[in-house]
Design a protein around this motif. Structure first.
Motif, PDB file in Angstrom:
ATOM      1  N   TYR A 246       5.838   2.990   1.070  1.00  0.00           N
ATOM      2  CA  TYR A 246       5.075   1.766   0.839  1.00  0.00           C
ATOM      3  C   TYR A 246       5.134   0.928   2.099  1.00  0.00           C
ATOM      4  O   TYR A 246       6.118   0.944   2.823  1.00  0.00           O
ATOM      5  CB  TYR A 246       5.660   0.974  -0.336  1.00  0.00           C
TER       6      TYR A 246
ATOM      7  N   SER B 279       0.844  -1.197   0.000  1.00  0.00           N
ATOM      8  CA  SER B 279       0.000   0.000   0.000  1.00  0.00           C
ATOM      9  C   SER B 279       0.878   1.245   0.000  1.00  0.00           C
ATOM     10  O   SER B 279       1.912   1.295   0.640  1.00  0.00           O
ATOM     11  CB  SER B 279      -0.944  -0.002   1.203  1.00  0.00           C
ATOM     12  N   TYR B 280       0.434   2.254  -0.739  1.00  0.00           N
ATOM     13  CA  TYR B 280       1.199   3.487  -0.948  1.00  0.00           C
ATOM     14  C   TYR B 280       0.679   4.604  -0.056  1.00  0.00           C
ATOM     15  O   TYR B 280      -0.521   4.722   0.184  1.00  0.00           O
ATOM     16  CB  TYR B 280       1.084   3.922  -2.414  1.00  0.00           C
ATOM     17  N   ARG B 281       1.601   5.442   0.419  1.00  0.00           N
ATOM     18  CA  ARG B 281       1.242   6.646   1.167  1.00  0.00           C
ATOM     19  C   ARG B 281       2.178   7.763   0.731  1.00  0.00           C
ATOM     20  O   ARG B 281       3.385   7.576   0.648  1.00  0.00           O
ATOM     21  CB  ARG B 281       1.388   6.393   2.664  1.00  0.00           C
ATOM     22  N   GLU B 282       1.611   8.916   0.453  1.00  0.00           N
ATOM     23  CA  GLU B 282       2.405  10.076   0.058  1.00  0.00           C
ATOM     24  C   GLU B 282       3.264  10.558   1.221  1.00  0.00           C
ATOM     25  O   GLU B 282       2.883  10.415   2.379  1.00  0.00           O
ATOM     26  CB  GLU B 282       1.447  11.206  -0.340  1.00  0.00           C
TER      27      GLU B 282
ATOM     28  N   GLY C 206       7.308   9.045  -1.810  1.00  0.00           N
ATOM     29  CA  GLY C 206       6.366   8.427  -0.891  1.00  0.00           C
ATOM     30  C   GLY C 206       6.877   7.178  -0.189  1.00  0.00           C
ATOM     31  O   GLY C 206       8.059   6.858  -0.212  1.00  0.00           O
TER      32      GLY C 206
END
Length: 173
Positions: free
Chosen positions: A119, A101-104, A117
């Motif tokens: 992960y 899952s990605y997060r800025e 970002g």
């Protein structure tokens, strides 16, 4: 670097990284300086997450972040020892990772080292539990989240392993 690590599948087909030796022992507290020195052996290496073919690098910052993060500082007891000993299985933990899952990035202090970002990947590992005769009695299974930073050089680096939780229903005899 001598490591006793293997990967197996549980009954549900999920991979577990078995770490067959407790390298970082201690009745009271983990010697995080020893863990830091051990982690330096990985710097410059890279590993492939099999599920999505992502290449993950080990940078100079991993030993300090892994052993000196706010998360690590708060750890006590079993979970602290689990994190310390999980260091032995980093290659396999990365290879068997799931999710991504990605997060800025929102923190200015990470503008360079996580410019693109963050992960989060999930993995599982097992550590032996010894009886009084120093024989393996069973294995405790843990879940862990691996934090990956996507740097300005467009490479992804392992930053830390956090949210380590013992899986209560999974002690393997």
């Amino acid at each position: 670097m001598n490591r006793k690590v293997s990967v197996i599948e549980d009954l549900d087909g999920k991979k577990i990284v078995f770490i067959h030796d407790i390298k970082f022992k201690g009745k009271r507290a983990v010697n995080w300086n020893e863990v830091k020195e051990y982690l330096k052996n990985y710097v410059g290496e890279f590993y492939n997450i099999v599920a999505n073919n992502e290449m993950i690098y080990i940078g100079n910052d991993l030993p300090s972040e892994y052993t000196g993060s706010k998360y690590t500082y708060k750890l006590k007891g079993t979970v602290a020892k689990a994190k310390a000993n999980a260091a032995q299985g980093i290659p396999e933990l990365l290879e068997t990772a799931q999710g991504g899952s990605y997060r800025e990035n929102h923190k200015e202090k990470h503008n360079r080292n996580a410019k693109y970002g963050w992960y989060r990947y999930d993995s599982r590992f097992a550590l032996p539990v010894y009886n009084e005769q120093e024989e393996i009695e069973r294995y405790n299974v843990f879940h862990a989240s691996m934090i990956i930073r996507h740097s300005e050089d467009r490479k992804k680096y392992l930053y830390d392993i956090i949210d380590i939780k013992k899986e209560m229903s999974n002690s393997l005899e």
